[in-house]
Enzyme design. Structure first.
Site, PDB file in Angstrom:
ATOM      1  N   HIS A 124      35.890  36.432  49.373  1.00 32.72           N
ATOM      2  CA  HIS A 124      34.789  37.324  49.006  1.00 32.72           C
ATOM      3  C   HIS A 124      33.516  36.809  49.670  1.00 32.72           C
ATOM      4  O   HIS A 124      32.776  36.008  49.102  1.00 32.72           O
ATOM      5  CB  HIS A 124      34.620  37.354  47.483  1.00 32.72           C
ATOM      6  CG  HIS A 124      33.626  38.370  46.998  1.00 32.72           C
ATOM      7  ND1 HIS A 124      33.979  39.442  46.209  1.00 32.72           N
ATOM      8  CD2 HIS A 124      32.290  38.481  47.185  1.00 32.72           C
ATOM      9  CE1 HIS A 124      32.895  40.159  45.924  1.00 32.72           C
ATOM     10  NE2 HIS A 124      31.860  39.588  46.519  1.00 32.72           N
ATOM     11  N   HIS A 134      34.488  38.208  39.947  1.00 30.25           N
ATOM     12  CA  HIS A 134      33.404  37.912  38.993  1.00 30.25           C
ATOM     13  C   HIS A 134      33.945  37.918  37.562  1.00 30.25           C
ATOM     14  O   HIS A 134      33.235  38.302  36.621  1.00 30.25           O
ATOM     15  CB  HIS A 134      32.254  38.917  39.110  1.00 30.25           C
ATOM     16  CG  HIS A 134      31.779  39.171  40.508  1.00 30.25           C
ATOM     17  ND1 HIS A 134      31.580  38.161  41.426  1.00 30.25           N
ATOM     18  CD2 HIS A 134      31.471  40.333  41.158  1.00 30.25           C
ATOM     19  CE1 HIS A 134      31.169  38.683  42.575  1.00 30.25           C
ATOM     20  NE2 HIS A 134      31.100  39.992  42.437  1.00 30.25           N
ATOM     21  N   ASP A 187      31.327  34.522  46.970  1.00 30.88           N
ATOM     22  CA  ASP A 187      30.303  35.577  47.063  1.00 30.88           C
ATOM     23  C   ASP A 187      29.195  35.158  48.029  1.00 30.88           C
ATOM     24  O   ASP A 187      28.028  35.534  47.873  1.00 30.88           O
ATOM     25  CB  ASP A 187      29.725  35.887  45.687  1.00 30.88           C
ATOM     26  CG  ASP A 187      29.079  37.274  45.601  1.00 30.88           C
ATOM     27  OD1 ASP A 187      29.211  38.050  46.557  1.00 30.88           O
ATOM     28  OD2 ASP A 187      28.427  37.555  44.580  1.00 30.88           O
TER      29      ASP A 187
END
Length: 373
Positions: A59, A221, A268
């Site tokens: 990600h 998440h 992220d």
């Protein structure tokens, strides 16, 4: 050809001291006492250092994310040196909230650039919104016809998402599944999961009432919804947690109530991390950093988890989830020579990507195209 001597190999299982012979970017031999005298053979002595598979980050906002606080809040794009310094040798890039000033064409170009610079890079089609933005006009065609595209990104349970219905999400997952069968890809439905009340309730409903396998759904998440993460893992799915301060505590909790071999971790990186109040007004902004990926693993080790177990979410498990194992996520004959050497204090010392030394003794050797200008 490259011969690595005296490596304390974790594949991720500990194998002890081994020599590793590398040719054309892949491991061709792994055993004690390899002693060849060959033309143009380079020898690198690991000196007994722990050697792990290169880390996988699924990600990553390669071209930058953000933008929720105006144009000036757009996060800069990723640099190859960010990857190498973090031990990441394989990644999957994606779009975030901003698909208006960022495009899939730019993302694909960046992924191909990172591959040319020495690591392995993939991407996802789509963004937060439904219907999904695409490169070819259809999600299925993107997956079928573009080698780098492994699946689609979408968002749920977030005030910034499109609130797709269960039926719409079902149709999207079905399209991904059909395309993945044709292209022999994992068919990832990568779901940004916000802090909304329902979490991934829609995913459980789809799995219960249809025949779409749970493995296609990859919610991320999931620190925000640990109970649902544990439930998904027990069903055979792959919940993903976002690395960062304190996330090792969430990982420890999942270890106690779910199969840890189903849990993945991603950074992220280069995405924005806005902080919202109860009225959904922005009150702060953070940025995802790739270095948190291994920092979280080190924190887990600091809590008493053995190294070979702590690294699973960024090596073997995520490689299996993306159907890259054992080419990625392992140290074995036939695997790509993606390797991370650790110092005694578990800091990163040396990184190889596809057999090329990208970082040596803490000095990053990899450079982007314009690094010297």
């Amino acid at each position: 050809m490259l011969l690595i001597k005296n490596a304390n190999v974790y594949s991720p299982a500990p194998l002890g001291l081994r020599d590793i012979l590398i040719c054309a970017g892949r491991i061709i031999e792994l055993r004690e006492g390899i002693d060849y005298s060959l033309p143009q053979l380079t020898v690198l002595d690991a000196g007994g250092k722990r050697v792990l598979p290169g880390f996988i980050d699924q990600h990553v906002h390669c071209i930058g994310g953000g933008g929720e606080d105006g144009f000036a809040s757009r996060v800069p794009e990723l640099d190859i040196r960010d990857c190498i310094g973090a031990g990441v040798t394989t990644l999957c890039g994606l779009l975030g909230t901003d698909r208006h000033t960022r495009s899939l064409h730019a993302l694909l170009a960046k992924v191909r650039a990172l591959t040319l610079e020495g690591i392995t890079a993939y991407c996802l089609t789509g963004s937060y919104e439904y219907p999904s933005v695409t490169l070819t006009g259809e999600v299925g065609e993107d997956i079928c016809l573009i080698p780098e595209v492994l699946g689609v990104k979408i968002a749920l349970s977030d005030h910034r998402c499109s609130y797709p219905t269960v039926q719409e999400l079902t149709r999207l997952a079905s399209e991904v599944r059909i395309a993945s069968l044709t292209a022999k890809k994992p068919g990832v439905v990568h779901i940004h999961v916000g802090s909304g009340k329902e979490g991934i309730a829609a995913v459980f409903e789809i799995v219960e009432r249809t025949d779409i396998p749970v493995r296609h759904f990859r919610p991320t998440h999931m620190c925000r919804h640990l109970d649902q993460a544990a439930q998904l893992a027990r069903m055979g799915g792959y919940p993903d947690l976002t690395s960062g301060e304190g996330v090792e505590t969430a990982l420890l909790q999942l270890m106690e109530c779910a199969p840890f071999g189903q849990v993945t971790l991603s950074s992220d990186s280069n995405g924005s991390a806005p902080i919202w109040n109860e009225k959904k007004e922005m009150v702060g902004m953070g940025v995802g950093r790739m270095t948190t990926l291994y920092e979280t693993v080190r924190a887990l080790i600091g809590k008493g988890v053995p190294l070979e177990r702590a690294i699973l979410p960024i090596t073997e498990t995520v490689a299996k989830a993306l159907e890259l194992y054992p080419r990625k996520g392992a140290i074995a004959p036939g695997s790509d020579a993606d390797l991370v050497f650790l110092n005694d204090d578990l800091s990163i010392d040396t990184v190889l990507a596809k057999g090329q030394v990208m970082m040596k003794e803490g000095d990053i050797l990899a450079t982007g195209y314009y690094a010297s200008l």
